[in-house]
Design an enzyme around this catalytic site. Structure first.
Site, PDB file in Angstrom:
ATOM      1  N   HIS A 115       0.853  -1.196   0.000  1.00  0.00           N
ATOM      2  CA  HIS A 115       0.000   0.000   0.000  1.00  0.00           C
ATOM      3  C   HIS A 115       0.892   1.251   0.000  1.00  0.00           C
ATOM      4  O   HIS A 115       1.321   1.732   1.039  1.00  0.00           O
ATOM      5  CB  HIS A 115      -0.910  -0.011   1.224  1.00  0.00           C
ATOM      6  CG  HIS A 115      -2.092   0.912   1.090  1.00  0.00           C
ATOM      7  ND1 HIS A 115      -2.182   1.869   0.097  1.00  0.00           N
ATOM      8  CD2 HIS A 115      -3.245   1.010   1.808  1.00  0.00           C
ATOM      9  CE1 HIS A 115      -3.328   2.523   0.226  1.00  0.00           C
ATOM     10  NE2 HIS A 115      -3.995   2.020   1.251  1.00  0.00           N
ATOM     11  N   HIS A 137      -2.712   6.682  -1.031  1.00  0.00           N
ATOM     12  CA  HIS A 137      -3.683   7.290  -0.101  1.00  0.00           C
ATOM     13  C   HIS A 137      -3.079   7.926   1.148  1.00  0.00           C
ATOM     14  O   HIS A 137      -3.717   8.004   2.196  1.00  0.00           O
ATOM     15  CB  HIS A 137      -4.751   6.237   0.305  1.00  0.00           C
ATOM     16  CG  HIS A 137      -5.437   5.642  -0.886  1.00  0.00           C
ATOM     17  ND1 HIS A 137      -6.169   4.500  -0.844  1.00  0.00           N
ATOM     18  CD2 HIS A 137      -5.478   6.066  -2.189  1.00  0.00           C
ATOM     19  CE1 HIS A 137      -6.642   4.213  -2.057  1.00  0.00           C
ATOM     20  NE2 HIS A 137      -6.227   5.157  -2.885  1.00  0.00           N
ATOM     21  N   TYR A 149      -0.741   6.884   3.136  1.00  0.00           N
ATOM     22  CA  TYR A 149      -0.254   6.043   4.236  1.00  0.00           C
ATOM     23  C   TYR A 149       1.280   6.013   4.203  1.00  0.00           C
ATOM     24  O   TYR A 149       1.892   6.695   3.385  1.00  0.00           O
ATOM     25  CB  TYR A 149      -0.930   4.663   4.165  1.00  0.00           C
ATOM     26  CG  TYR A 149      -2.418   4.797   4.437  1.00  0.00           C
ATOM     27  CD1 TYR A 149      -2.870   5.250   5.679  1.00  0.00           C
ATOM     28  CD2 TYR A 149      -3.368   4.556   3.447  1.00  0.00           C
ATOM     29  CE1 TYR A 149      -4.225   5.439   5.930  1.00  0.00           C
ATOM     30  CE2 TYR A 149      -4.733   4.753   3.701  1.00  0.00           C
ATOM     31  CZ  TYR A 149      -5.149   5.194   4.940  1.00  0.00           C
ATOM     32  OH  TYR A 149      -6.474   5.402   5.208  1.00  0.00           O
TER      33      TYR A 149
END
Ligand SMILES: Cc1cc2nc3c(=O)[nH]c(=O)nc-3n(C[C@H](O)[C@H](O)[C@H](O)COP(=O)(O)O)c2cc1C
Length: 341
Positions: free
Chosen positions: A163, A166, A168
């Site tokens: 990930h 977004h 993060y």
């Protein structure tokens, strides 16, 4: 014959079609991060519905990397059993399964843990100011991603997705908006992508060579001084030899700005990334029309379509989409009498 429902192979991963279930947090685990009946039902239903690749929601590689106290976790051996059950259920219905490995960094709202980030800058007034990571912290988090990848293999996942989107932790390092470090992890693009590079290098030591690694990125950060699609594409291009096989192209979440969204609003970013990196890409964002999905893969703007909310509304999207596309796929035999002619 549609292209959306043709197979695609990356390394040993053979996918029966180009439809991907986007990772979506369910915030439904217990506070130990264990999967439960909700996850078993939720993911298995999308496999029954014919999705080619299911990517499990952001799953925390460290307890302090959770977005909430109810995230799925993969930071302990005990968490493998529940994840394996999801994998087995989905595979029994013909889907392949990936897991998104995540660390929320400064966006963690798991209040029982301290939060960390590349720099001590809060996401917004509603979030805590993170503790700036030391080099030791950076090494430890890369090790946590490595251990998570090892456990993902034990659970039987066909692929892992890092990930990096977004806003993060990985994205916090990549972005000049959130990374103000003056050491070798901050400054130019090469330095800002060093954390991701070290994670990829650590993962390579445990993740089987024949299984692909996906990276999810925010290709547009919606801030003038932030990364744009070409910046992100160039960072990926420089890292691809470290073991990146497929890019899942999303956007936003780095700063507190809501973009103007319309069906396909992120497809242009996927096209840029595909073109510059030469890697296959997934595109999506507000897509629900089968014809629109078909157009995107048919014109080679992307290799896969990811569906998020549409699959929450309709787990059987694939079964129904083939009617519009005048194609045929195998229905579960229990449902054959409902087949749309
Ligand atoms: C309920 C929900 C949870 C989400 N959780 C994640 C997540 O865990 N990881 C991630 O990368 N994106 C997450 N997203 C974003 C989706 O993966 C997807 O990119 C977004 O919803 C846009 O696609 P859509 O318009 O098809 O829903 C989430 C979205 C929703 C609606």
């Amino acid at each position: 014959m549609s292209k959306l429902f043709t197979p695609y192979q990356i390394k040993n991963l053979e996918l029966k079609n180009r439809v991907v279930m986007a990772p979506m947090c369910m915030f439904s685990a217990d506070t130990n991060g264990h999967a439960n009946d909700w996850h078993f039902t939720h993911y298995a239903a999308r496999a029954v519905g014919g999705v080619g690749l299911i990517i499990l929601e952001a799953t925390a590689v460290e307890a302090r990397g959770r977005i909430s106290e109810h995230d799925l976790g993969i930071w302990k051996e005990e968490q493998v059993e529940g994840l394996k059950k999801i994998v087995d259920l989905c595979k029994a219905h013909g889907s392949k399964v990936g897991i998104q490995l995540g660390h929320a960094g400064r966006k963690s709202e798991a209040m029982s843990e301290p939060n960390i980030g590349p720099s001590a800058i809060a996401y917004s007034d509603d979030y805590r100011v993170p503790v700036e990571m030391t080099k030791e912290d950076i090494k430890n988090v890369a090790e946590a991603f490595k251990e998570a990848a090892r456990r993902a293999d034990l659970a039987g996942f066909d692929t892992i997705e890092l990930h990096g989107a977004h806003g993060y932790l990985i994205n916090q390092f990549l972005s000049p908006l959130t990374n103000k470090r003056t050491d070798e992890y901050g400054g130019n693009a090469e330095n800002r992508s060093r954390f991701l590079k070290e994670i990829l290098q650590a993962i390579k030591t445990v993740w089987p060579e024949e299984k692909p690694v996906i990276l999810r990125v925010s290709a547009e950060e919606y801030g003038e001084e932030g990364n744009h699609d070409v910046d992100v594409a160039n960072m990926i291009k420089d890292l691809k030899e470290e073991g990146l096989d497929l890019i899942n192209v999303s956007s936003g979440g780095v700063i507190n700005v809501v973009p103007r969204a319309y069906p396909g609003y992120q497809v242009k970013f996927a096209e840029t990334i595909k073109q510059i990196t030469g890697l296959p890409v997934m595109a999506g964002g507000l897509i629900s029309s089968p014809s629109m999905a078909e157009e995107i893969v048919q014109n080679e703007r992307a290799d896969f379509i990811f569906l998020g909310r549409e699959l929450l509304r309709n787990p059987y999207w694939c079964l129904q989409a083939t009617k519009e596309l005048r194609d045929e796929i195998t229905w579960p035999k229990q449902y054959e009498r409902a087949k749309l002619k």
